[in-house]
Write a protein that holds these residues in place. Structure first.
Motif, PDB file in Angstrom:
ATOM      1  N   ALA A   1       0.828  -1.206   0.000  1.00  4.40           N
ATOM      2  CA  ALA A   1       0.000   0.000   0.000  1.00  4.40           C
ATOM      3  C   ALA A   1       0.862   1.255   0.000  1.00  4.40           C
ATOM      4  CB  ALA A   1      -0.926   0.003   1.210  1.00  4.40           C
ATOM      5  N   VAL A   2       1.963   1.204   0.757  1.00  8.99           N
ATOM      6  CA  VAL A   2       2.875   2.344   0.782  1.00  8.99           C
ATOM      7  C   VAL A   2       3.421   2.620  -0.613  1.00  8.99           C
ATOM      8  CG1 VAL A   2       5.106   3.155   1.668  1.00  8.99           C
ATOM      9  CG2 VAL A   2       3.490   2.013   3.197  1.00  8.99           C
ATOM     10  N   GLU A   3       3.567   1.572  -1.416  1.00  7.68           N
ATOM     11  CA  GLU A   3       4.067   1.718  -2.777  1.00  7.68           C
ATOM     12  C   GLU A   3       2.959   2.059  -3.773  1.00  7.68           C
ATOM     13  OE1 GLU A   3       5.908  -1.998  -3.561  1.00  7.68           O
ATOM     14  OE2 GLU A   3       7.440  -1.763  -2.006  1.00  7.68           O
ATOM     15  N   GLY A   4       1.759   2.340  -3.275  1.00  8.73           N
ATOM     16  CA  GLY A   4       0.661   2.731  -4.150  1.00  8.73           C
ATOM     17  C   GLY A   4      -0.121   1.580  -4.735  1.00  8.73           C
ATOM     18  N   LYS A   5       0.008   0.367  -4.162  1.00  7.32           N
ATOM     19  CA  LYS A   5      -0.671  -0.801  -4.707  1.00  7.32           C
ATOM     20  C   LYS A   5      -1.931  -1.177  -3.927  1.00  7.32           C
ATOM     21  CE  LYS A   5       3.689  -2.753  -6.361  1.00  7.32           C
ATOM     22  NZ  LYS A   5       4.642  -3.887  -6.263  1.00  7.32           N
ATOM     23  N   HIS A   6      -2.357  -0.269  -3.051  1.00  5.44           N
ATOM     24  CA  HIS A   6      -3.533  -0.550  -2.226  1.00  5.44           C
ATOM     25  C   HIS A   6      -4.779  -0.717  -3.087  1.00  5.44           C
ATOM     26  CE1 HIS A   6      -5.825  -0.698   1.420  1.00  5.44           C
ATOM     27  NE2 HIS A   6      -6.595   0.297   1.041  1.00  5.44           N
ATOM     28  N   GLN A   7      -5.611  -1.699  -2.750  1.00 12.55           N
ATOM     29  CA  GLN A   7      -6.818  -1.961  -3.512  1.00 12.55           C
ATOM     30  C   GLN A   7      -8.042  -1.798  -2.616  1.00 12.55           C
ATOM     31  OE1 GLN A   7      -6.791  -5.323  -6.216  1.00 12.55           O
ATOM     32  NE2 GLN A   7      -4.618  -5.655  -5.825  1.00 12.55           N
ATOM     33  N   GLU A   8      -9.108  -1.326  -3.208  1.00 10.69           N
ATOM     34  CA  GLU A   8     -10.353  -1.133  -2.474  1.00 10.69           C
ATOM     35  C   GLU A   8     -10.934  -2.480  -2.053  1.00 10.69           C
ATOM     36  OE1 GLU A   8     -14.802   0.797  -3.221  1.00 10.69           O
ATOM     37  OE2 GLU A   8     -13.258   0.878  -4.770  1.00 10.69           O
ATOM     38  N   LEU A   9     -11.516  -2.505  -0.864  1.00 10.69           N
ATOM     39  CA  LEU A   9     -12.140  -3.733  -0.378  1.00 10.69           C
ATOM     40  C   LEU A   9     -13.428  -3.985  -1.149  1.00 10.69           C
ATOM     41  CD1 LEU A   9     -11.962  -5.987   1.795  1.00 10.69           C
ATOM     42  CD2 LEU A   9     -13.435  -4.547   3.214  1.00 10.69           C
ATOM     43  N   THR A  10     -13.531  -5.157  -1.778  1.00  9.90           N
ATOM     44  CA  THR A  10     -14.711  -5.547  -2.548  1.00  9.90           C
ATOM     45  C   THR A  10     -15.279  -6.833  -1.955  1.00  9.90           C
ATOM     46  OG1 THR A  10     -13.499  -6.954  -4.115  1.00  9.90           O
ATOM     47  CG2 THR A  10     -13.590  -4.573  -4.599  1.00  9.90           C
ATOM     48  N   ASP A  11     -16.266  -7.412  -2.652  1.00 10.45           N
ATOM     49  CA  ASP A  11     -16.838  -8.672  -2.191  1.00 10.45           C
ATOM     50  C   ASP A  11     -15.938  -9.871  -2.477  1.00 10.45           C
ATOM     51  OD1 ASP A  11     -19.100  -7.475  -1.195  1.00 10.45           O
ATOM     52  OD2 ASP A  11     -20.302  -7.801  -2.997  1.00 10.45           O
ATOM     53  N   ALA A  12     -14.924  -9.687  -3.299  1.00 10.36           N
ATOM     54  CA  ALA A  12     -14.034 -10.791  -3.654  1.00 10.36           C
ATOM     55  C   ALA A  12     -13.243 -11.265  -2.436  1.00 10.36           C
ATOM     56  CB  ALA A  12     -13.068 -10.344  -4.746  1.00 10.36           C
ATOM     57  N   PRO A  13     -12.863 -12.543  -2.390  1.00  8.69           N
ATOM     58  CA  PRO A  13     -11.999 -13.020  -1.305  1.00  8.69           C
ATOM     59  C   PRO A  13     -10.722 -12.184  -1.271  1.00  8.69           C
ATOM     60  CG  PRO A  13     -12.843 -14.861  -2.599  1.00  8.69           C
ATOM     61  CD  PRO A  13     -13.202 -13.620  -3.347  1.00  8.69           C
ATOM     62  N   THR A  14     -10.467 -11.555  -0.145  1.00  6.52           N
ATOM     63  CA  THR A  14      -9.370 -10.585  -0.042  1.00  6.52           C
ATOM     64  C   THR A  14      -8.526 -10.860   1.198  1.00  6.52           C
ATOM     65  OG1 THR A  14     -10.719  -8.895  -1.155  1.00  6.52           O
ATOM     66  CG2 THR A  14      -8.809  -8.129   0.098  1.00  6.52           C
ATOM     67  N   TRP A  15      -7.245 -11.077   0.978  1.00  2.60           N
ATOM     68  CA  TRP A  15      -6.300 -11.258   2.070  1.00  2.60           C
ATOM     69  C   TRP A  15      -5.739  -9.895   2.454  1.00  2.60           C
ATOM     70  CZ3 TRP A  15      -5.021 -16.132   4.103  1.00  2.60           C
ATOM     71  CH2 TRP A  15      -5.541 -17.235   3.400  1.00  2.60           C
ATOM     72  N   ILE A  16      -5.725  -9.610   3.753  1.00  3.46           N
ATOM     73  CA  ILE A  16      -5.228  -8.336   4.258  1.00  3.46           C
ATOM     74  C   ILE A  16      -4.069  -8.640   5.199  1.00  3.46           C
ATOM     75  CG2 ILE A  16      -5.826  -6.181   5.412  1.00  3.46           C
ATOM     76  CD1 ILE A  16      -8.752  -6.726   4.663  1.00  3.46           C
ATOM     77  N   VAL A  17      -2.888  -8.126   4.843  1.00  7.75           N
ATOM     78  CA  VAL A  17      -1.642  -8.566   5.454  1.00  7.75           C
ATOM     79  C   VAL A  17      -0.884  -7.403   6.100  1.00  7.75           C
ATOM     80  CG1 VAL A  17       0.581  -9.684   5.037  1.00  7.75           C
ATOM     81  CG2 VAL A  17      -1.428 -10.353   3.679  1.00  7.75           C
ATOM     82  N   ASP A  18      -0.525  -7.565   7.354  1.00  6.11           N
ATOM     83  CA  ASP A  18       0.437  -6.680   8.015  1.00  6.11           C
ATOM     84  C   ASP A  18       1.607  -7.565   8.430  1.00  6.11           C
ATOM     85  OD1 ASP A  18       1.912  -4.883   9.464  1.00  6.11           O
ATOM     86  OD2 ASP A  18       0.221  -4.069  10.576  1.00  6.11           O
ATOM     87  N   PRO A  19       2.746  -7.445   7.770  1.00  2.34           N
ATOM     88  CA  PRO A  19       3.856  -8.367   8.044  1.00  2.34           C
ATOM     89  C   PRO A  19       4.434  -8.236   9.445  1.00  2.34           C
ATOM     90  CG  PRO A  19       4.575  -6.590   6.602  1.00  2.34           C
ATOM     91  CD  PRO A  19       3.082  -6.474   6.711  1.00  2.34           C
TER      92      PRO A  19
END
Length: 292
Positions: A92-110
């Motif tokens: 996300a910091v690199e500008g690759k953040h995606q909007e949360l949709t109904d699709a299966p979405t993995w959300i990661v904080d390393p």
């Protein structure tokens, strides 16, 4: 985790139908993954001098381990579930953040609690969650330096290293131990909000505690070690796993105003129950932040 072999519910996620059994398999995969990748954090945490770069301020930074751990997690997920969406903090910091949709979405904080990690303070964690239809299905928070894995599957309860956990029974604010964080932002409005809330709550509670990790603060509420937690300035990856763990432990999660929780709102109030949350929310000053 409770068996779901007798459940026939089928969930629609985008163009693919996913059964409860699918989510059970994802839960097991996730538990194995964070334990395996967590070894990277354990090895790196032993070195006090760590390479890092600043982000929004001199105290908001990312280490090389953050990037390496996120890549390991996301590469493994992408290989196993190529049709799923991935949202990661460092991406996300690199500008690759995606909007949360109904699709299966993995959300990661390393590494949630990077400041702790840099100082070899043993309170940092991998936060990993799967959301589908804008609902949390699987959530894991793993502190590898202490080998503590908090986990939850929607409808299946919450666990610490496989043992069930539950929130406390505290309903009176005067008896509550409350978690909070100042955060890395030095925005004057945010700091005024933090100071105002500390002053308003401190005389009315048992005390404050802070672990330096939003995910671990939420897990402390889930296991009954604390009774409530609130914070402003968070991002989706800070909260995505913890909110499910709190709810599955019997707790209550809402917006700091008392409204329904919104993953993209950048604020959260977790409590052992709605009674405690309803006592806290009217006392809190609020700050509006740009949505994720």
């Amino acid at each position: 985790m409770a068996s779901s072999s007798n459940i026939t519910q089928v969930l629609e996620t985008g163009s693919k139908k996913m059964s409860v059994g699918d989510y059970d398999e994802i839960y097991k995969f996730s538990c194995d993954l964070v334990k395996r990748v967590g070894a990277e954090i354990v090895a790196a945490s032993r070195v006090r001098e760590k390479l890092y770069e600043t982000k929004s301020s001199a105290i908001d930074f990312v280490t090389e381990t953050d990037g390496r751990v996120e890549k390991l997690l996301m590469d493994a997920i992408a290989k196993r579930y190529p049709d799923h969406v991935l949202i990661g903090e460092e991406s996300a910091v690199e500008g690759k953040h995606q909007e949360l949709t109904d699709a299966p979405t993995w959300i990661v904080d390393p590494i949630d609690g990077t400041m702790n990690f840099v100082h070899s303070f043993p309170c940092s964690a991998i936060s990993l969650a799967l959301w589908a239809n804008k609902t949390a299905e699987v959530g894991l928070v793993y502190n590898p330096t202490e080998n503590k894995l908090y986990s939850a599957r929607r409808g299946g309860g919450a666990f610490l290293n496989g043992d069930p956990i539950h929130v406390s029974g505290t309903k009176e604010l005067s008896q509550a131990l409350v978690m909070f964080e100042v955060g890395t932002s030095r925005d004057p409005a945010k700091l005024r909000c933090v100071a105002s809330n500390f002053a308003a709550l401190h005389p009315r509670i048992h005390g404050f505690r802070s672990l330096g990790s939003a995910a671990l603060d939420m897990c402390m509420v889930a296991q009954g070690g604390a009774d409530a937690y609130y914070e402003y300035g968070l991002h989706s990856w800070d909260m995505a796993a913890g909110v499910l763990i709190v709810r599955e432990a019997g707790g209550y999660v809402c917006d700091t105003t008392g409204a329904d929780f919104d993953l993209l709102s950048r604020r959260v109030l977790c409590a052992a129950n709605s009674e405690l949350a309803s006592q806290m929310s009217p006392m809190l000053a609020h700050v509006d932040l740009p949505r994720d």
